[in-house]
Motif scaffolding. Structure first.
Motif, PDB file in Angstrom:
ATOM      1  N   CYS A  81     -30.280 -29.130   7.629  1.00  0.00           N
ATOM      2  CA  CYS A  81     -29.759 -28.227   8.674  1.00  0.00           C
ATOM      3  C   CYS A  81     -29.313 -26.878   8.131  1.00  0.00           C
ATOM      4  O   CYS A  81     -29.048 -25.959   8.900  1.00  0.00           O
ATOM      5  CB  CYS A  81     -28.591 -28.887   9.413  1.00  0.00           C
ATOM      6  SG  CYS A  81     -29.017 -30.456  10.188  1.00  0.00           S
ATOM      7  N   GLY A  82     -29.181 -26.774   6.805  1.00  0.00           N
ATOM      8  CA  GLY A  82     -28.853 -25.492   6.200  1.00  0.00           C
ATOM      9  C   GLY A  82     -27.393 -25.119   6.191  1.00  0.00           C
ATOM     10  O   GLY A  82     -27.057 -23.950   6.008  1.00  0.00           O
ATOM     11  N   LEU A  83     -26.484 -26.091   6.365  1.00  0.00           N
ATOM     12  CA  LEU A  83     -25.060 -25.780   6.355  1.00  0.00           C
ATOM     13  C   LEU A  83     -24.565 -25.604   4.923  1.00  0.00           C
ATOM     14  O   LEU A  83     -25.056 -26.253   3.992  1.00  0.00           O
ATOM     15  CB  LEU A  83     -24.248 -26.891   7.035  1.00  0.00           C
ATOM     16  CG  LEU A  83     -24.068 -26.786   8.551  1.00  0.00           C
ATOM     17  CD1 LEU A  83     -25.395 -26.977   9.264  1.00  0.00           C
ATOM     18  CD2 LEU A  83     -23.054 -27.824   9.035  1.00  0.00           C
ATOM     19  N   GLU A  84     -23.591 -24.734   4.755  1.00  0.00           N
ATOM     20  CA  GLU A  84     -22.918 -24.612   3.468  1.00  0.00           C
ATOM     21  C   GLU A  84     -22.087 -25.862   3.215  1.00  0.00           C
ATOM     22  O   GLU A  84     -21.776 -26.614   4.146  1.00  0.00           O
ATOM     23  CB  GLU A  84     -22.028 -23.368   3.446  1.00  0.00           C
ATOM     24  CG  GLU A  84     -22.767 -22.052   3.600  1.00  0.00           C
ATOM     25  CD  GLU A  84     -23.680 -21.759   2.424  1.00  0.00           C
ATOM     26  OE1 GLU A  84     -23.383 -22.260   1.311  1.00  0.00           O
ATOM     27  OE2 GLU A  84     -24.688 -21.049   2.610  1.00  0.00           O
ATOM     28  N   GLU A  85     -21.697 -26.072   1.954  1.00  0.00           N
ATOM     29  CA  GLU A  85     -21.023 -27.316   1.579  1.00  0.00           C
ATOM     30  C   GLU A  85     -19.748 -27.543   2.384  1.00  0.00           C
ATOM     31  O   GLU A  85     -19.517 -28.639   2.896  1.00  0.00           O
ATOM     32  CB  GLU A  85     -20.697 -27.295   0.075  1.00  0.00           C
ATOM     33  CG  GLU A  85     -20.079 -28.595  -0.425  1.00  0.00           C
ATOM     34  CD  GLU A  85     -19.911 -28.610  -1.925  1.00  0.00           C
ATOM     35  OE1 GLU A  85     -19.388 -29.622  -2.455  1.00  0.00           O
ATOM     36  OE2 GLU A  85     -20.296 -27.632  -2.585  1.00  0.00           O
ATOM     37  N   ALA A 119     -31.234 -20.249  10.706  1.00  0.00           N
ATOM     38  CA  ALA A 119     -29.838 -19.801  10.797  1.00  0.00           C
ATOM     39  C   ALA A 119     -29.205 -20.244  12.115  1.00  0.00           C
ATOM     40  O   ALA A 119     -28.020 -20.618  12.149  1.00  0.00           O
ATOM     41  CB  ALA A 119     -29.756 -18.283  10.664  1.00  0.00           C
ATOM     42  N   SER A 120     -29.968 -20.227  13.190  1.00  0.00           N
ATOM     43  CA  SER A 120     -29.444 -20.656  14.491  1.00  0.00           C
ATOM     44  C   SER A 120     -29.263 -22.163  14.543  1.00  0.00           C
ATOM     45  O   SER A 120     -28.324 -22.663  15.170  1.00  0.00           O
ATOM     46  CB  SER A 120     -30.375 -20.197  15.617  1.00  0.00           C
ATOM     47  OG  SER A 120     -30.409 -18.791  15.700  1.00  0.00           O
ATOM     48  N   VAL A 121     -30.166 -22.903  13.887  1.00  0.00           N
ATOM     49  CA  VAL A 121     -29.998 -24.357  13.807  1.00  0.00           C
ATOM     50  C   VAL A 121     -28.695 -24.684  13.085  1.00  0.00           C
ATOM     51  O   VAL A 121     -27.908 -25.531  13.535  1.00  0.00           O
ATOM     52  CB  VAL A 121     -31.196 -25.008  13.082  1.00  0.00           C
ATOM     53  CG1 VAL A 121     -30.920 -26.493  12.840  1.00  0.00           C
ATOM     54  CG2 VAL A 121     -32.466 -24.844  13.898  1.00  0.00           C
TER      55      VAL A 121
END
Length: 405
Positions: A81-85, A119-121
């Motif tokens: 999903c591309g989230l930061e930690e 980025a939107s995901v």
């Protein structure tokens, strides 16, 4: 002899413990009892190996372990999903993936079917992690795109703006009944789509409670069906928000002399009902401070309600320019209030520059008139720019690069 055989016994019992745990050949109760017995023999519950077995990894993928399930969720949030930690850890507190199968399907729908960029995901999942557990997302996307007729870009915007309501509204219990009701009220699919684009509450909310009673009140006040359709397609938020402002709007329209059958009613009522009274009062006071009378403000509002949506600072700057360059006073402006709603940079200033040049060359003999600023853009360009740019090339430069206003 006993001491010398202990390591072999420990090794045997550890192998037995691993076999009971991994093979699952015993009943759950028996397995737990044997495990406890063996652990006591080999010295507590310390891990036998630091390297997880393939079966243990598979178990984590199925979400059978609490800590492993949490690790699986964080891993998916970060890498799929591309989230930061930090964001992944926070989101993992609100969703627990027992399996990544459905979550992968959700991400694929968002990216492939809806065209949502990575980025939107990440933004959506971070704000509303429960989207990964949705099993109706595909059906809802199909409803909004196929049945309602939203574009992918419009749907992405609505989903990001209110994911909770988007995902919780049931297709058969709320979405389709509302769509059917709106078609009955508005007559055409085009009208329905126009209304929903203005306010998604028309699809999410219980319309029998928030909308139909207000429509009935408007009918009782003499508002025609044609005016109701225009109100719903241009200012539906005035009908689904703040019931007290709705009642105040009806009183204000009567005081202002706006007929419920007039073409101005949907715009005047819509603008007034959507504006808090404190903001309305500030706008009136601003005009009065610039030399207007309250009667002039009322007259201008009835003629062009949107002039009350212009901020106080913009009104001051535009009126200063108009007074200095054109000499028009509040009495003139209250009769033609649309000019205050025009973009100064894209419409008023470029046209003034062109007209000023033409007036100085004697092309325009009676000065700049209100009609010069209010006529359609195409007509103005043909008549005052294209027609004179060869003999007076300065008009093209004065008009400058611009977009339609």
């Amino acid at each position: 002899m006993l001491r010398r055989s202990l390591p072999e016994a420990g090794s045997f019992f550890r192998r037995l413990l691993g076999r009971v745990s991994n093979e699952g050949g015993l009943a759950a109760g028996s397995s737990a009892s044997v495990r406890h017995f063996v652990e006591q023999l080999v010295g507590g519950t310390a891990p036998i190996s630091r390297v997880p077995s393939a079966l243990a990894v598979a178990s984590a993928e199925r979400g059978t372990g609490g800590s492993n399930g949490a690790s699986l969720t964080v891993h998916f949030l970060r890498h799929s999903c591309g989230l930061e930690e930090a964001d992944a850890a926070k989101a993992a507190e609100r969703v627990h993936l027992r399996s990544t199968k459905n979550a992968h399907a959700v991400v694929a729908l968002l990216r492939d079917t809806l065209g949502m960029p990575p980025a939107s995901v990440a933004r959506l999942v971070s704000a509303y992690p429960a989207v990964l557990s949705s099993v109706t997302l595909g059906a809802k996307l199909n409803f909004y795109l196929r049945e309602l007729g939203l574009s992918s870009a419009e749907l992405r915007r609505f989903l990001l703006a209110s994911p909770h309501r988007f995902l919780l509204a049931g297709i058969e219990t709320r979405l389709r009944p509302n769509l059917s009701l709106l078609k009955d009220l508005l007559g055409t699919e085009e009208n329905v789509l126009a209304a929903v684009k203005q306010s998604m509450e028309l699809i999410y909310d219980n319309l029998e409670i928030v909308l139909l009673p207000k429509l009935q009140v408007l009918r009782e006040h003499g508002v025609t069906e044609e005016v109701l359709v225009k109100l719903l397609t241009t200012h539906p938020r005035a009908l689904v928000h703040r019931s007290t402002r709705f009642d105040e709007g009806l009183t204000a329209m009567k005081d202002l002399g706006v007929s419920p059958k007039s073409g101005a009613f949907p715009y005047a009522f819509g603008v007034f009902a959507r504006m808090y009274q404190s903001k309305w009062d500030r706008r009136v006071e601003n005009y009065v401070s610039l030399g207007w009378t309250e009667e002039q403000v009322r007259r201008a509002f009835v003629r062009h309600p949107y002039f009350m949506t212009v901020s106080e600072d913009k009104v001051k700057k535009r009126m200063q320019f108009i007074a200095e360059k054109l000499g028009w006073n509040p009495d003139v402006l209250s009769s033609y209030p649309t000019i205050l709603s025009f973009s100064h940079e894209k419409r008023v200033l470029p046209r003034y520059r062109v007209l000023h040049i033409l007036a100085s060359r004697g092309v325009i003999k009676k000065g700049i008139r209100m009609s010069h600023l209010t006529m359609p853009e195409k007509k103005f360009k043909e008549r005052y720019v294209d027609k004179h740019q060869e003999e007076i090339p300065q008009v093209l430069e004065a008009y400058g690069a611009r977009t339609e206003a």
